[in-house]
Design a protein around this motif. Structure first.
Motif, PDB file in Angstrom:
ATOM      1  N   PHE A 113       0.825  -1.216   0.000  1.00 12.97           N
ATOM      2  CA  PHE A 113       0.000   0.000   0.000  1.00 12.97           C
ATOM      3  C   PHE A 113       0.858   1.264   0.000  1.00 12.97           C
ATOM      4  N   LEU A 114       1.970   1.235   0.719  1.00 11.77           N
ATOM      5  CA  LEU A 114       2.844   2.411   0.763  1.00 11.77           C
ATOM      6  C   LEU A 114       3.450   2.702  -0.605  1.00 11.77           C
ATOM      7  N   LEU A 115       3.817   1.664  -1.331  1.00 18.45           N
ATOM      8  CA  LEU A 115       4.351   1.860  -2.682  1.00 18.45           C
ATOM      9  C   LEU A 115       3.285   2.471  -3.588  1.00 18.45           C
ATOM     10  N   ALA A 116       2.022   2.069  -3.393  1.00 14.28           N
ATOM     11  CA  ALA A 116       0.928   2.654  -4.173  1.00 14.28           C
ATOM     12  C   ALA A 116       0.719   4.116  -3.792  1.00 14.28           C
ATOM     13  N   ALA A 117       0.798   4.429  -2.488  1.00 16.26           N
ATOM     14  CA  ALA A 117       0.647   5.815  -2.041  1.00 16.26           C
ATOM     15  C   ALA A 117       1.778   6.686  -2.585  1.00 16.26           C
ATOM     16  N   MET A 118       2.971   6.153  -2.643  1.00 16.27           N
ATOM     17  CA  MET A 118       4.104   6.901  -3.181  1.00 16.27           C
ATOM     18  C   MET A 118       3.964   7.115  -4.686  1.00 16.27           C
ATOM     19  N   ALA A 119       3.383   6.141  -5.375  1.00 13.18           N
ATOM     20  CA  ALA A 119       3.120   6.300  -6.810  1.00 13.18           C
ATOM     21  C   ALA A 119       2.079   7.398  -7.030  1.00 13.18           C
ATOM     22  N   PHE A 120       1.043   7.433  -6.180  1.00 12.68           N
ATOM     23  CA  PHE A 120       0.038   8.488  -6.269  1.00 12.68           C
ATOM     24  C   PHE A 120       0.664   9.849  -6.019  1.00 12.68           C
ATOM     25  N   ASP A 121       1.575   9.924  -5.066  1.00 16.50           N
ATOM     26  CA  ASP A 121       2.282  11.177  -4.779  1.00 16.50           C
ATOM     27  C   ASP A 121       3.053  11.658  -5.999  1.00 16.50           C
ATOM     28  N   ARG A 122       3.742  10.761  -6.685  1.00 14.32           N
ATOM     29  CA  ARG A 122       4.501  11.149  -7.892  1.00 14.32           C
ATOM     30  C   ARG A 122       3.552  11.547  -9.028  1.00 14.32           C
ATOM     31  N   TYR A 123       2.408  10.874  -9.106  1.00 16.92           N
ATOM     32  CA  TYR A 123       1.401  11.212 -10.125  1.00 16.92           C
ATOM     33  C   TYR A 123       0.898  12.638  -9.932  1.00 16.92           C
ATOM     34  N   VAL A 124       0.575  12.994  -8.689  1.00 14.93           N
ATOM     35  CA  VAL A 124       0.082  14.343  -8.411  1.00 14.93           C
ATOM     36  C   VAL A 124       1.177  15.369  -8.673  1.00 14.93           C
ATOM     37  N   ALA A 125       2.414  15.047  -8.272  1.00 13.10           N
ATOM     38  CA  ALA A 125       3.523  15.993  -8.432  1.00 13.10           C
ATOM     39  C   ALA A 125       3.812  16.300  -9.896  1.00 13.10           C
ATOM     40  N   GLN A 220      -0.304   7.432 -16.367  1.00 11.61           N
ATOM     41  CA  GLN A 220      -0.602   8.854 -16.458  1.00 11.61           C
ATOM     42  C   GLN A 220       0.674   9.696 -16.436  1.00 11.61           C
ATOM     43  N   ILE A 221       1.641   9.280 -15.650  1.00 10.18           N
ATOM     44  CA  ILE A 221       2.919  10.014 -15.575  1.00 10.18           C
ATOM     45  C   ILE A 221       3.635   9.995 -16.919  1.00 10.18           C
ATOM     46  N   VAL A 222       3.731   8.793 -17.509  1.00 10.38           N
ATOM     47  CA  VAL A 222       4.409   8.675 -18.810  1.00 10.38           C
ATOM     48  C   VAL A 222       3.678   9.492 -19.866  1.00 10.38           C
ATOM     49  N   SER A 223       2.354   9.426 -19.865  1.00 12.38           N
ATOM     50  CA  SER A 223       1.570  10.189 -20.832  1.00 12.38           C
ATOM     51  C   SER A 223       1.791  11.689 -20.660  1.00 12.38           C
ATOM     52  N   CYS A 241      10.954  10.136 -10.394  1.00 13.16           N
ATOM     53  CA  CYS A 241      10.272   8.840 -10.227  1.00 13.16           C
ATOM     54  C   CYS A 241      11.251   7.675 -10.224  1.00 13.16           C
ATOM     55  N   GLY A 242      12.518   7.946 -10.546  1.00 12.02           N
ATOM     56  CA  GLY A 242      13.476   6.862 -10.732  1.00 12.02           C
ATOM     57  C   GLY A 242      13.638   5.969  -9.520  1.00 12.02           C
ATOM     58  N   SER A 243      13.810   6.579  -8.335  1.00  7.51           N
ATOM     59  CA  SER A 243      14.034   5.792  -7.121  1.00  7.51           C
ATOM     60  C   SER A 243      12.815   4.928  -6.794  1.00  7.51           C
ATOM     61  N   HIS A 244      11.647   5.546  -6.827  1.00  2.00           N
ATOM     62  CA  HIS A 244      10.427   4.803  -6.489  1.00  2.00           C
ATOM     63  C   HIS A 244      10.166   3.684  -7.489  1.00  2.00           C
ATOM     64  N   LEU A 245      10.373   3.971  -8.764  1.00  2.00           N
ATOM     65  CA  LEU A 245      10.133   2.953  -9.788  1.00  2.00           C
ATOM     66  C   LEU A 245      11.103   1.788  -9.622  1.00  2.00           C
ATOM     67  N   SER A 246      12.333   2.081  -9.231  1.00  2.00           N
ATOM     68  CA  SER A 246      13.320   1.017  -9.000  1.00  2.00           C
ATOM     69  C   SER A 246      12.897   0.131  -7.841  1.00  2.00           C
ATOM     70  N   ARG A 293      20.074   7.369  -5.865  1.00  2.00           N
ATOM     71  CA  ARG A 293      19.324   7.971  -6.965  1.00  2.00           C
ATOM     72  C   ARG A 293      18.635   9.276  -6.597  1.00  2.00           C
ATOM     73  N   ASN A 294      18.486   9.565  -5.312  1.00  2.00           N
ATOM     74  CA  ASN A 294      17.797  10.772  -4.886  1.00  2.00           C
ATOM     75  C   ASN A 294      18.809  11.759  -4.303  1.00  2.00           C
ATOM     76  N   LYS A 295      18.972  12.879  -4.961  1.00  2.00           N
ATOM     77  CA  LYS A 295      19.979  13.856  -4.554  1.00  2.00           C
ATOM     78  C   LYS A 295      19.694  14.431  -3.181  1.00  2.00           C
TER      79      LYS A 295
END
Length: 312
Positions: A113-125, A220-223, A241-246, A293-295
């Motif tokens: 669930f946390l990975l899904a919440a983090m994906a939603f966060d990146r989608y909104v950002a 949606q992010i890629v689009s 998104c690189g770190s989360h996607l990895s 991956r995250n500065k």
């Protein structure tokens, strides 16, 4: 063979990863090192996020919760294995086994669930940057964590308590280094049809929904990124998104890898070895992925480590 009611079962035997006594010291050192790296790495991320005010943002709040979950998953399984190897015993109590099943399910589902919440966060950002602070407000972040924890706890309790209704035979050997739900159910002499139906239904539902959310978010992010005119903007968007996607690829890749290995092989011991890939490896690698991956995380961790001597 006479079946025994669950009240007559006092303990199970965890056979571990190998029967070779010469490999036990190596496994002890290996898993001890992996556990220490997991705990220290994830703890460092939690402390760095808490210490650096620049990281007091939804993405890093969710990351610190993911790190805490990784520590909990590893602590649920590895220390018992280390104790068994060191003491040269294979026993785990019936209650201890049920507790281990429950905690693995709770924290494993919580990570999902946390990975899904983090994906939603990146989608909104990326897709709604102007509304990011409005949508991803502290109240929503806390609500996402609490809702994820509640659902995960209910799933863990439901599936682990279903084991109480099973009767077991004399053979109580689990060819694993921890009490995995599927392996424990295989030892039952009573009918396990309802257990299996419930497992596949619950895991399919509460495992599929977060995964579907992740896939939707990245679609949606890629689009959105492909519609950006500037190449620099595209690169910056993808880099966030690189770190989360990895981490997502590592987590789901190892889970599916273990599932496939259990299908193609009849050896429970080989499946146990493969399960290390999803119960130990992702939790250990996540801090490295984010720190490399995250500065912002890299800078914060470097500053925090440099300040540690002044705290002592």
């Amino acid at each position: 063979m006479e079946p025994r009611n669950q009240t007559d079962v006092s303990e199970f035997l965890l056979l571990g990863l190998t029967d070779d006594p010469e490999l036990q010291p190596f496994l002890f050192c290996l898993f001890l090192a992996m556990y220490l790296i997991t705990v220290l790495g994830n703890l460092l991320i939690i402390l760095a996020v808490s210490w650096d005010s620049h990281l007091h943002a939804p993405m890093y709040f969710l990351l610190s919760n993911l790190s805490f979950t990784d520590i909990c998953i590893s602590t649920t399984t590895i220390p018992k294995m280390l104790v068994n190897i060191q003491a040269q015993i294979q026993h785990i109590t019936y209650i201890g086994c049920l507790a281990q099943i429950g905690f693995v399910l709770v924290f494993g589902d919580l990570e999902n669930f946390l990975l899904a919440a983090m994906a939603f966060d990146r989608y909104v950002a990326i897709c709604h940057p102007l509304r990011y602070t409005v949508i991803m407000n502290p109240r929503l972040c806390v609500l996402l964590i609490l809702l994820s924890l509640f659902i995960s706890t209910m799933v863990g309790l439901l599936l682990s308590l279903m084991v109480l209704h099973l009767s077991f035979c004399q053979d109580l050997e689990i060819p694993h280094f921890f009490c995995e739900l599927a392996q424990v159910i295989k030892l039952a002499c009573s009918d396990t049809l309802m257990n299996n139906i419930l497992i596949y239904s619950v895991i399919g539902l509460f495992g599929g929904i977060p995964l579907s959310g992740i896939i939707f978010s990245y679609t949606q992010i890629v689009s959105s990124v492909l519609r950006m005119p500037a190449a620099g903007a595209k690169l910056k968007a993808f880099s966030t998104c690189g770190s989360h996607l990895s981490v997502v690829c590592l987590f789901y890749g190892t889970v599916f890898g273990v599932y496939i290995s259990s299908v193609v092989t009849d050896s429970s011991r080989k499946t146990a070895v493969a399960s290390v890939m999803y119960i130990v490896l992702p939790q250990m690698m996540n801090p490295f992925i984010y720190s490399l991956r995250n500065k912002d995380i890299k800078i914060a961790m470097r500053k925090f480590i440099s300040k540690i001597p002044s705290f002592l």
